[in-house]
Design a protein around this motif. Structure first.
Motif, PDB file in Angstrom:
ATOM      1  N   MET A 156      -1.474  -7.767   0.146  1.00 15.25           N
ATOM      2  CA  MET A 156      -0.928  -6.783  -0.790  1.00 15.25           C
ATOM      3  C   MET A 156      -1.459  -7.107  -2.177  1.00 15.25           C
ATOM      4  O   MET A 156      -1.892  -8.229  -2.442  1.00 15.25           O
ATOM      5  N   LEU A 157      -1.394  -6.116  -3.063  1.00 13.71           N
ATOM      6  CA  LEU A 157      -1.865  -6.339  -4.426  1.00 13.71           C
ATOM      7  C   LEU A 157      -0.829  -7.201  -5.161  1.00 13.71           C
ATOM      8  O   LEU A 157       0.356  -6.884  -5.165  1.00 13.71           O
ATOM      9  N   GLN A 158      -1.308  -8.296  -5.757  1.00 16.96           N
ATOM     10  CA  GLN A 158      -0.383  -9.130  -6.527  1.00 16.96           C
ATOM     11  C   GLN A 158      -0.555  -8.827  -8.013  1.00 16.96           C
ATOM     12  O   GLN A 158      -1.678  -8.795  -8.512  1.00 16.96           O
TER      13      GLN A 158
ATOM     14  N   GLU B 236       0.827  -1.222   0.000  1.00 16.36           N
ATOM     15  CA  GLU B 236       0.000   0.000   0.000  1.00 16.36           C
ATOM     16  C   GLU B 236       0.856   1.264   0.000  1.00 16.36           C
ATOM     17  O   GLU B 236       0.505   2.260  -0.613  1.00 16.36           O
ATOM     18  N   SER B 237       1.997   1.192   0.708  1.00 15.70           N
ATOM     19  CA  SER B 237       2.826   2.381   0.889  1.00 15.70           C
ATOM     20  C   SER B 237       3.556   2.779  -0.393  1.00 15.70           C
ATOM     21  O   SER B 237       4.108   3.867  -0.490  1.00 15.70           O
TER      22      SER B 237
ATOM     23  N   SER C 221      -4.144  -8.764 -11.903  1.00 17.13           N
ATOM     24  CA  SER C 221      -3.746  -8.291 -10.588  1.00 17.13           C
ATOM     25  C   SER C 221      -4.777  -8.767  -9.569  1.00 17.13           C
ATOM     26  O   SER C 221      -5.963  -8.486  -9.701  1.00 17.13           O
ATOM     27  N   ASN C 222      -4.298  -9.510  -8.586  1.00 19.89           N
ATOM     28  CA  ASN C 222      -5.189 -10.112  -7.589  1.00 19.89           C
ATOM     29  C   ASN C 222      -5.188  -9.329  -6.291  1.00 19.89           C
ATOM     30  O   ASN C 222      -4.125  -8.940  -5.794  1.00 19.89           O
ATOM     31  N   LYS C 223      -6.394  -9.143  -5.742  1.00 20.66           N
ATOM     32  CA  LYS C 223      -6.484  -8.653  -4.369  1.00 20.66           C
ATOM     33  C   LYS C 223      -7.238  -9.742  -3.611  1.00 20.66           C
ATOM     34  O   LYS C 223      -8.411 -10.025  -3.913  1.00 20.66           O
ATOM     35  N   TRP C 224      -6.535 -10.411  -2.722  1.00 26.35           N
ATOM     36  CA  TRP C 224      -7.198 -11.454  -1.955  1.00 26.35           C
ATOM     37  C   TRP C 224      -7.690 -10.893  -0.632  1.00 26.35           C
ATOM     38  O   TRP C 224      -6.939 -10.214   0.085  1.00 26.35           O
ATOM     39  N   ILE C 225      -8.946 -11.170  -0.354  1.00 25.63           N
ATOM     40  CA  ILE C 225      -9.601 -10.583   0.810  1.00 25.63           C
ATOM     41  C   ILE C 225      -9.692 -11.656   1.883  1.00 25.63           C
ATOM     42  O   ILE C 225     -10.139 -12.775   1.604  1.00 25.63           O
TER      43      ILE C 225
END
Ligand SMILES: O=C(O)CCC(=O)C(=O)O
Ligand SMILES: [Fe+2]
Length: 602
Positions: free
Chosen positions: A476-478, A446-447, A581-585
């Motif tokens: 984190m975004l993959q 994120e940073s 791009s994966n965002k796993w929740i």
């Protein structure tokens, strides 16, 4: 002086004879070397043609010295590098074995900066890199051919040329992306996979046409032999028979013969035998399973003969289990048009090929809608939601969630930190590189950039779930980029729920605390020219990559149980470049956002 005596003259004649002998030997060696260079240049022709580059490589590399290029000498096919290094030396069907005496240089190549001509065209280059045949030939040239040229041809003056191109350290510097033997094998395996998964027409393929996209890159008899060996080693005996047959046919009429029919026939016979044996074994196994399960008489071997390839694949699930079919029917009232919903491999391949598996009734329930999804932000600009499956827990795509500029920015952030993708190790132990997943990935914190936070907020608005990364509600975004033939075999995204207590003990306790991957939000960062769908074999649905859109689904039910219908995989990329791009929740952070249920089926 010598002319005054015949005795001396005789000596001179002898000296000259030795000199001529030496010259003749030198000439043969030199011609072999030049033949290798000529062969390299000839193979490069296809690249030049497709890129529309007008200046020939011989002009570029050897201006003014065209004499030997224009001579009608052909490279000696019995001593060509590819032949020696990869095929003849292994009669045991192991194309990975290579000539160890010339292994001193594993990786050789050139950077795009130094080797590209002035008329450099980004889009054309992308097309080139997105073509599996060109990629295979590139790997072949820079590993096998180059290795031999480098070992035998390069001398002082040539070293000077290299120094001018690459600097004092030569082309082995780490900043140059240079292929190694494993890259050649990877490119060959990709072609074999594409042929297998998409059932591509072999004779079109060897003529440079892959799924309707034509290029100048063709395959030789020798190439087909090489592919056949790869197929054989993967246990795809039917395919290896096809490759060897094609090699045999091509060897019969090739202009510049790369290999003789005799060299192919032994391989062809072995593959035919292995294929027959595998078929017999498979039919016996089916018979046994039928007896054990008490299948009705009507399900004969002939009925399933179409799926004989199943035993030749790594990840196939076996025959449909009757009780499992009943389970699935409960969940998926609008069934499949054909195939069993449990025949994962057949369904996956069908979906990858673009077939529709759902019945017309099921399809008629699917729709697209504008929705604000309870978010005040989306009231003014509603989300475009496409429903892919009739079941309420099914799969959706959100269209136009990222702008083109954002997709470019994400790729740019990821570019410097991409590494080969891993899969979870056996029994949950560690991570490992595997041929079941061929791509490169980066993890973006994120940073890293304000864009990361904007993306998280957008996912929150669309899904109603918490992305709070500081409290580990999401990962984190993959970012992932697939190379040629790049794929990911069907898998589930959940990491914990299907594990035994012993396996869980091997997993990092922090992961366990975050809870499982309750949902997947996957952006497509590029369009893909051919192939590359995300296929869900148990839902009978495929999502096709579209730059800026995103697929979303829940991996877990509200009860916390695994939803195994979310099995999905990335179909091999045939042409082009695929970025996702994966965002796993994660599950733990969602107890406020997704009410749980005590009903295990919800
Ligand atoms: O690339 C795709 O289409 C699927 C990727 C995927 O399933 C994953 O990364 O877990
Ligand atoms: Fe996945």
């Amino acid at each position: 002086e010598v002319f005054t005596s015949t005795q001396d003259l005789q000596q001179v004649f002898l000296v000259e004879r030795n000199l001529v002998d030496a010259l003749a030997k030198y000439l043969i060696k030199a011609e072999t070397r030049l033949g290798r260079i000529r062969r390299y240049l000839q193979e490069y022709e296809a690249v030049r043609t497709d890129m529309g580059w007008t200046s020939s490589p011989e002009d570029m590399a050897m201006s003014g010295n065209k004499a030997f290029i224009e001579s009608d000498q052909h490279p000696d096919s019995t001593s060509n590098a590819y032949n020696n290094a990869t095929l003849d030396s292994n009669s045991d069907f192991n194309p990975t074995e290579s000539d160890s005496s010339s292994n001193n240089i594993d990786v050789v190549g050139a950077s795009s900066e130094t080797s590209s001509p002035d008329s450099f065209d980004e889009a054309l280059l992308e097309k080139l890199a997105g073509n599996p045949l060109h990629t295979f030939h590139l790997m072949k040239r820079l590993t096998v051919y180059w290795k031999h040229i480098d070992a035998q041809v390069l001398q002082e003056e040539w070293n000077g040329v290299l120094r001018a191109l690459f600097g004092d350290l030569g082309p082995q510097q780490p900043q140059y992306l240079l292929p190694a033997d494993e890259d050649l094998q990877g490119a060959a395996q990709a072609l074999v996979r594409l042929h297998h998964v998409y059932g591509l027409n072999m004779s079109s393929m060897v003529r440079g046409d892959i799924w309707g996209v034509q290029s100048s890159a063709e395959l030789s008899a020798q190439d087909c032999l090489y592919m056949g060996k790869h197929s054989f080693n993967l246990g795809h005996y039917a395919q290896s028979v096809e490759w060897f047959s094609e090699a045999f046919n091509l060897a019969g009429f090739e202009h510049n013969q790369t290999i003789s029919q005799d060299q192919v026939s032994e391989f062809l016979n072995t593959a035919l035998k292995a294929h027959e044996e595998a078929q017999t074994q498979f039919q016996q196994q089916i018979q046994q399973e039928q007896e054990q399960r008490g299948y009705p008489d009507i399900l004969t071997i002939e009925n399933v003969a179409g799926s004989t390839e199943n035993n030749e694949n790594q990840w196939h699930t076996t025959l449909p289990h009757p009780s499992a079919i009943t389970d699935l029917k409960d969940d998926l009232p609008n069934g499949f048009k054909y195939n069993s919903p449990n025949d994962d491999e057949t369904n996956f391949f069908d979906l990858c090929r673009g077939n529709t598996l759902l019945t017309p009734e099921a399809l008629s329930t699917l729709h697209c809608r504008y929705e604000h999804r309870g978010s005040k932000f989306l009231l003014l600009m509603p989300a475009k939601v496409e429903y892919h499956h009739p079941s309420p827990a099914g799969l959706v795509t959100f269209h136009d969630v990222l702008s083109d500029a954002e997709t470019i920015a994400i790729k740019k952030l990821a570019h410097p930190v991409m590494v080969r993708a891993m899969v979870q190790g056996v029994e949950g132990k560690g991570n490992t590189v595997s041929s079941t997943r061929t791509s490169k990935v980066a993890w973006l914190d994120e940073s890293l950039d304000p864009l990361m936070d904007r993306i998280s907020r957008r996912i929150e608005q669309l899904t109603g779930l918490s992305m709070d990364q500081t409290r580990e509600h999401s990962e984190m975004l993959q970012v992932a980029n697939y190379g040629i033939g790049g794929h990911y075999n069907p898998h589930h995204d959940y990491l914990l729920v299907d594990k035994t207590p012993e396996e869980l003990a091997n997993i990092n306790p922090r992961e366990v605390l975050m809870g499982d991957r309750v949902a997947t939000f996957m952006f497509y960062l590029s369009d893909v020219t051919r192939g590359g769908a995300t296929a869900f074999p148990r839902m009978g649905v495929a999502v096709w990559p579209k730059r800026g859109s995103a697929a979303f689904w829940f991996n877990l039910r509200r009860s916390g149980a695994a939803n195994d219908h979310t099995l999905h995989g990335a179909c091999p990329v045939v042409h082009g470049s695929k970025w996702v791009s994966n965002k796993w929740i994660r599950e733990r952070g969602q107890f406020n956002t997704r009410p749980c249920s005590l009903n295990p089926r919800e």
